[in-house]
Design an enzyme around this catalytic site. Structure first.
Site, short mmCIF file in Angstrom:
data_model
loop_
_atom_site.label_atom_id
_atom_site.label_comp_id
_atom_site.label_asym_id
_atom_site.label_seq_id
_atom_site.Cartn_x
_atom_site.Cartn_y
_atom_site.Cartn_z
N ASP A 77 13.35 0.81 8.55
CA ASP A 77 11.99 0.86 8.02
C ASP A 77 11.16 1.77 8.92
O ASP A 77 10.88 1.43 10.09
CB ASP A 77 11.39 -0.55 7.97
CG ASP A 77 10.10 -0.61 7.19
OD1 ASP A 77 9.30 0.33 7.26
OD2 ASP A 77 9.87 -1.64 6.50
N SER A 88 5.12 -5.46 2.24
CA SER A 88 4.35 -4.62 3.15
C SER A 88 2.95 -5.17 3.39
O SER A 88 2.78 -6.30 3.87
CB SER A 88 4.31 -3.19 2.59
OG SER A 88 3.79 -2.28 3.52
N MET A 89 1.91 -4.42 3.03
CA MET A 89 0.54 -4.88 3.18
C MET A 89 0.30 -6.17 2.40
O MET A 89 -0.50 -7.03 2.80
CB MET A 89 -0.41 -3.80 2.69
CG MET A 89 -1.87 -4.18 2.74
SD MET A 89 -2.89 -2.82 2.16
CE MET A 89 -4.43 -3.69 1.92
N HIS A 118 11.73 1.17 3.93
CA HIS A 118 10.55 0.37 3.62
C HIS A 118 10.49 0.05 2.13
O HIS A 118 9.89 -0.95 1.73
CB HIS A 118 9.28 1.12 4.04
CG HIS A 118 8.04 0.28 3.98
ND1 HIS A 118 7.89 -0.87 4.71
CD2 HIS A 118 6.89 0.43 3.28
CE1 HIS A 118 6.70 -1.41 4.47
NE2 HIS A 118 6.08 -0.64 3.59
N TRP A 145 0.87 -1.18 0.00
CA TRP A 145 0.00 0.00 0.00
C TRP A 145 0.90 1.22 0.00
O TRP A 145 1.91 1.22 0.72
CB TRP A 145 -0.85 -0.04 1.28
CG TRP A 145 -1.67 1.16 1.59
CD1 TRP A 145 -2.98 1.37 1.30
CD2 TRP A 145 -1.26 2.33 2.32
NE1 TRP A 145 -3.41 2.57 1.78
CE2 TRP A 145 -2.36 3.20 2.41
CE3 TRP A 145 -0.05 2.75 2.90
CZ2 TRP A 145 -2.31 4.42 3.06
CZ3 TRP A 145 0.01 3.97 3.53
CH2 TRP A 145 -1.12 4.79 3.60
#
Length: 275
Positions: A224, A95-96, A253, A29
């Site tokens: 991150d 990530s997501m 990230h 995301w």
């Protein structure tokens, strides 16, 4: 455009490059499948078949108003794998997308899955609480949603700094990285942007991770600013039996997009695929 129509009529756009054993990339995301361009080329050049889709409400997929929860995302992924009849798949998630991967295995098992890679992933839980003091406070998620609703274009420009740790000296992030982040973020629906914050901020994945029975690589940067490594990667590696953890020093990230880090990740990914 190549699309897969889900069980509820949503069109999921995907890229499909190369031939060989399939590697499916699941974006984070607020991005879309374009975030994986470097990895798609790397695996296709190495003799694999690279596939990356845009999540519903992101990029070129149907801009729906609802369905922004991990059960739905996992079922969309299952629809895609079934549509393409993919087997012996390595799932790679950022990530997501790590939550999407975990929930897919939790709901659909590993019958089609050979191995898994979790990059800067949100698993097992982002939200700070008594059992997760290293997590992110609820107030941070509230501020993110408020920023999107106030003026999302500037919010995404500002957020790109933390996403790439752009203020860190010696990092490889460029203005181009930040512009690409903004461009992809603006292609996400505003409802999806806000609803996904609730989804990735509060959804626990402990039960899903317990169902992993395939080789798993966990990669995370120790700088991150979005998904804290101590709340996520280190715990995930403990919860997934036999998981391998790699922590990149000074990694942001946005590891897969930044010069230097992305080449290191590509090498680690290809090494993992070749085992």
């Amino acid at each position: 455009m190549p699309v897969c129509t889900t069980r509820d009529g949503v069109e999921i756009f995907y890229k499909d490059w190369g031939r060989g054993r399939p590697v499916v990339f699941i974006h984070g995301w607020p991005l879309n499948g374009d975030a994986w361009y470097d990895q798609l080329k790397a695996v296709a050049d190495a003799g694999y078949r690279g596939i990356a889709h845009d999540r519903r409400g992101h990029g070129r997929s149907t801009p729906v108003y609802d369905g922004y929860d991990f059960d739905t995302f996992a079922d969309d992924l299952d629809d895609l794998l079934t549509h393409l009849d993919l087997r012996d798949v390595t799932l790679v998630a950022h990530s997501m997308g790590g939550g999407e991967l975990a929930r897919y295995i939790g709901r659909h098992g590993t019958g089609r899955v050979r191995s898994a890679v979790l990059l800067s992933a949100i698993t097992p839980l982002m939200l700070q609480g008594p059992d997760n003091p290293e997590g992110v406070p609820q107030s941070v998620f509230d501020d993110i949603k408020a920023g999107i609703l106030k003026e999302r274009s500037q919010f995404w420009k500002d957020t790109s700094e933390g996403f790439f740790s752009a203020d860190r000296e010696g990092g490889g992030v460029t203005q181009g990285n930040r512009d690409a982040f903004w461009y992809m973020a603006m292609a996400q629906t505003i409802e999806g942007a806000v609803a996904c914050v609730d989804a990735f901020g509060t959804t626990p994945f402990h039960g899903d991770l317990a169902k992993f029975d395939v080789p798993t690589l966990v990669v995370h940067g120790d700088d991150d600013r979005i998904v804290p490594v101590d709340a996520t990667a280190r715990k995930t590696a403990q919860l997934v039996h036999g998981a391998e953890l790699k922590v990149y020093e000074s990694g942001s990230h946005g590891i897969a997009m930044v010069d230097g880090d992305k080449q290191r990740f590509n090498r680690d990914l290809l090494d993992f695929l070749g085992r």
